[in-house]
Each structure stands twice: as C-alpha cells, then as structure tokens.
Enzyme design. Structure first.
Site, PDB file in Angstrom:
ATOM      1  N   SER A  20      11.101  32.956  14.992  1.00 42.55           N
ATOM      2  CA  SER A  20      10.634  32.542  16.311  1.00 42.55           C
ATOM      3  C   SER A  20      10.089  33.767  17.011  1.00 42.55           C
ATOM      4  CB  SER A  20      11.792  31.957  17.121  1.00 42.55           C
ATOM      5  OG  SER A  20      12.722  32.984  17.387  1.00 42.55           O
ATOM      6  N   LYS A  21       9.461  33.527  18.132  1.00 41.67           N
ATOM      7  CA  LYS A  21       8.833  34.632  18.849  1.00 41.67           C
ATOM      8  C   LYS A  21       9.864  35.751  19.115  1.00 41.67           C
ATOM      9  CE  LYS A  21       5.405  36.541  20.903  1.00 41.67           C
ATOM     10  NZ  LYS A  21       4.343  37.085  20.119  1.00 41.67           N
TER      11      LYS A  21
END
Ligand code: GLU
Length: 485
Positions: free
Chosen positions: A254-255
């Site tokens: 994920s980011k």
C-alpha cells in the site's frame, strides 16, 4: 498461435504510477518485445470521480523514464485510436445499444436511494449484496414511459443464470465461476460514461488485444468480461493475471507500505535500468540463478510460462543491492549529469563547472563503485568540497583520543615533508610510520580518515588523500588536532 500478439497497459489516471502498475506495464512490454508483438498504452479515464489532474503526464513520464516505450497509444498514435477512453464515448454507446437490442442488457431506472435501501436490507438479512434485478423485466411500455418522463437510467448487463463461466489463465490455469454469484453489472452510467468493464472489453476487442496481462486484483472481473465477449459474439483474448506484490512485512502493498511511485524511486536515487531489472523479478525468474539481467537479456529470456502465481515480496534491500551493481557499471557521464546540478545547487561546485573537469570525474569514479544510490553521490560527498566542521560522534570517541592526537601530529609532520602525494607513496609512508611508532596501520588510518572526511566510511583513504591534495589534507589534520585538544 498465428494471431498477432498485441498487448496493452491500461492504467486509470487516478494518481501516480506506482510499482505495481509499472510491473504490469513491464511484463506487457517484455512479452511484446520477446514475441515481436505490439505494446499499446491505453488510458482508462472513464471514472470522472477519480480523475486526477496531471496523472496522465506522470504516467507517460514514468514509463518513458523506465524505458517502457509504447508502440501505439497517446502521443504515439496508431491505427486503433483514439487511445484515451474519454475520447471514445460514442463507441461505447453504440456497443451498449447493440447489447440492448440483442437483449443482453437492459435499462435500469432505479434511483441511488433505492439501490442503497436494497443493499441495506441485504446486509441486515445477511444476504449477499447486489442489485436485486428489479428492472430486468420492465415492459416495453414501462420503459418508454420512464424515458418520456426523462428518468435517468443506467444500462446493466443481463448476467445469464445458472452458468459456469470458465477461462484459462496462462499463469493460474483453469478458473471457473458460477454466474449466479455475479451481479447484473452496470455497463453505462447515468452520465453516459461507460464503466471499466464495458470500456475495457470493447477496447480490448476493437484494439485486437491478443493477451490481457494485468494484476491479480482484476481476476474477479474476468468472468464478467468473458460473458460480455460472449454476448457480443467476440472471441476473448488470453488472460494472464500477474501475482500479487507484497510489502516487505508480508502485508498487501500500500502507499504506506512501500508502494512508492516510479518517480519516488527516481527521486530516491535509483537508476531506471536497475528498477527495470528488479521489477522483472517480481513474479518472474529466468529459471536459473541469474539476477542481474539488463533489458536485452530480460527480453530474450522472458516467457509467460515462467511467471509464478505465488505472491512476490518487494524487497527494497535487494533493489538497493541491484542498483549498486548498475551504479558501478553506469557511465561516468550519466552519473555526472545527475549529480553535478546537485553539487552546484548545494554551492559545493561553481555554477560554471564543467562535467569533464578531471577532479569531478575522479570523484564520480571513486564513489560510483561503492554507492548504492545516486543520492549517495550527492549526499555523502560533501568532504570532497568542504572541510568537515563536525565529526561522526561514535568515531570521535574511538579515534580522537589523546593517543591518536600524538599520532596525528606525527602524521602531519611526515606528510609536510613529502612531495609525492600519490596514493601508492602515501600508503608506503603510512607503513613506515606504523613501523617507526610501533602501532598498527589501522591506528593511523582511522584517525586520519575521520580528520579529513569527518566520517568513518568511504573510499580508500590513500585515494582520498591523493584527490584532496597535500594542502587540504594538512589543513584538515590540523583542524582535527585542535578539535581533540
Ligand atoms: N484500468 C485498469 C487499471 O487501472 C486496467 C485493468 C486491466 O488491465 O484490465 O488497472
């Protein structure tokens, strides 16, 4: 297989191009180049709510930086354009009409409020969520009446009941879904824009895509797509869903957990060829122990049969290691182009400095073989240009002792007397001093290094000293002696 190979990377411009997307683009690219096929870029921008300004440019820049040049697509053109979906709205409307006419689609006039209420009731009753198909069987008259009233509607696909939808995934093998778990998905939204499913299928068909290589997260869309192809009477492409990429701690990327954008890697000092090589190994391997494989070698070795369905972990340490290999081999010119502007900006180097200045070239040469990232050359090279004013704390405790002060004074005296400042002669001199003073050469080298660079690591000491020159070395040793006092 006599069909022409045409593959596409089809990003939605909803933000940066992150590593997952870049990996998909890269596998498509490798497959196309390996098979003499065509690599197409298509922008899937039909979700107006998720549109992000400048995202297209960021995607183009990222792909170009990585050397993932597309054969057809925006900026390139091609005979299957336009390649931006928002410029193809009439095409999707026409094909949606065809599905309406054939009875494979229907108009749904349900309001968002009604859809929400249905969902809520389903949740309460612990039933699977989905459209309750209430508009599936409206009579011609009802439909006409609604249209006359100007009621907004979506066009939904009529999922056939009781079917087994099967497709062969090139990576995962045969996959089957029961059509009964599939919702009557929307093809055209109230604003007249197509959904991802509609536009994706129509375009893959019209652009004569032979193989769809995309991330694993799209696998659940594929049975829907297969049914849409069937409704049109079109032959579906081959599918290959690329394995999930996990963050180093095993969770989904994920980011926050490592899903950096391609441009973040550029800014982080990685070379595009190293990132290219690294991403190719996320889910694929040549089947032997090669790891460092430049682009041409990757193209030559690539095969879909070697793509594993198993999740792969994004290991940044490995990327750094690989980048180091590419840095060492990278031409001095390329590195100089990147670091000289930074040195100038930091005020270490004159704005008029030439990239062929022999001293600067030597600094790049001496540093690139031990740097992991380009940024190391920008951040860890200050001592080539300015005298240290601070010294690494831990090293000070070990190497700036009263005893090392005496040794540094001896070294200073001996260095003052020599004229030959080549690294060979400096090394010989240090050996002699060690013998004379009865200490190990380490006891001389470490304090000297700390004195002249302020840090305890870096290139070979004698090479450094040669590069700095006598005057600078003597001055810095004097400063260190004062500091110890
Ligand atoms: N537009 C989709 C995406 O953003 C494309 C998925 C596909 O390749 O079919 O990833």
């Amino acid at each position: 297989m006599d069909k022409k190979i045409r593959v596409r990377f089809a990003p939605s411009p909803t933000g940066y191009l992150h590593v997952g997307g870049a990996r998909s683009a890269l596998f498509n690219y490798l497959f196309a180049k390996k098979t003499g096929g065509t690599f197409i870029l298509r922008i899937e921008d039909t979700d107006q709510n998720r549109f992000v300004e400048n995202a297209c440019k960021e995607i183009y820049d990222s792909l170009k930086w990585m050397g993932l040049d597309w054969d057809e697509g925006p900026e390139m053109g091609g005979s299957f354009g336009p390649y931006v979906q928002s410029e193809r709205l009439d095409i999707y409307k026409k094909y949606a009409q065809e599905l309406l006419d054939k009875g494979h689609a229907y108009r749904c006039f349900c309001t968002p409020e009604r859809i929400a209420a249905v969902r809520e009731a389903q949740e309460k009753a612990k039933q699977p969520a989905g459209y309750d198909k209430s508009c599936r069987n409206l009579s011609k008259e009802q439909i006409q009446e609604n249209l006359d009233k100007g009621m907004p509607y979506v066009i939904r696909f009529r999922i056939p009941a009781g079917r087994v939808v099967a497709f062969n995934d090139r990576i995962r093998g045969n996959i089957e879904y029961s059509s009964d778990i599939l919702d009557d998905l929307v093809l055209i939204k109230t604003d007249g824009f197509p959904t991802y499913h509609m536009a994706n299928v129509v375009d893959d068909h019209l652009m004569e895509i032979s193989h769809v290589l995309r991330g694993d997260e799209w696998i659940a869309s594929t049975p829907r797509h297969v049914l849409i192809y069937e409704a049109f009477g079109w032959e579906p492409p081959e599918f290959a869903h690329l394995p999930v990429i996990l963050s180093p701690d095993g969770g989904k990327l994920s980011k926050r957990k490592g899903a950096a954008s391609v441009m973040d890697y550029k800014r982080g000092g990685f070379l595009p060829d190293a990132l290219f090589n690294f991403l190719a190994f996320l889910g694929w391997s040549p089947g032997d122990d090669r790891e460092k494989m430049p682009k041409a070698e990757l193209i030559d070795a690539f095969s879909l049969d070697q793509v594993s369905p198993k999740a792969s972990v994004l290991d940044e340490k490995k990327l750094e290691w690989m980048n180091g290999l590419y840095m060492a081999e990278c031409s001095t010119d390329v590195i100089m182009n990147e670091v000289l502007p930074v040195w100038i900006e930091k005020g270490w180097v004159n704005a008029t400095a030439s990239s062929s200045d022999p001293r600067l070239v030597s600094i790049v040469d001496i540093m690139k073989i031990r740097a992991k990232r380009l940024t190391d050359l920008a951040d860890n090279t200050f001592y080539f240009f300015v005298d240290p004013v601070e010294y690494e704390e831990k090293a000070v405790r070990k190497n700036f002792t009263p005893a090392s002060k005496v040794l540094l004074e001896t070294i200073h005296r001996e260095l003052t007397a020599v004229n030959d400042f080549s690294h060979e002669s400096l090394e010989a001199l240090y050996r002699t001093i060690a013998e004379k003073t009865g200490v190990s050469s380490g006891q001389l080298i470490h304090p000297t290094r700390l004195s002249i660079s302020g840090v305890s690591f870096g290139p070979g000491l004698f090479e450094l000293m040669e590069l700095f020159g006598k005057e600078t070395v003597l001055r810095r040793i004097e400063n260190a002696i004062k500091k110890i006092a």
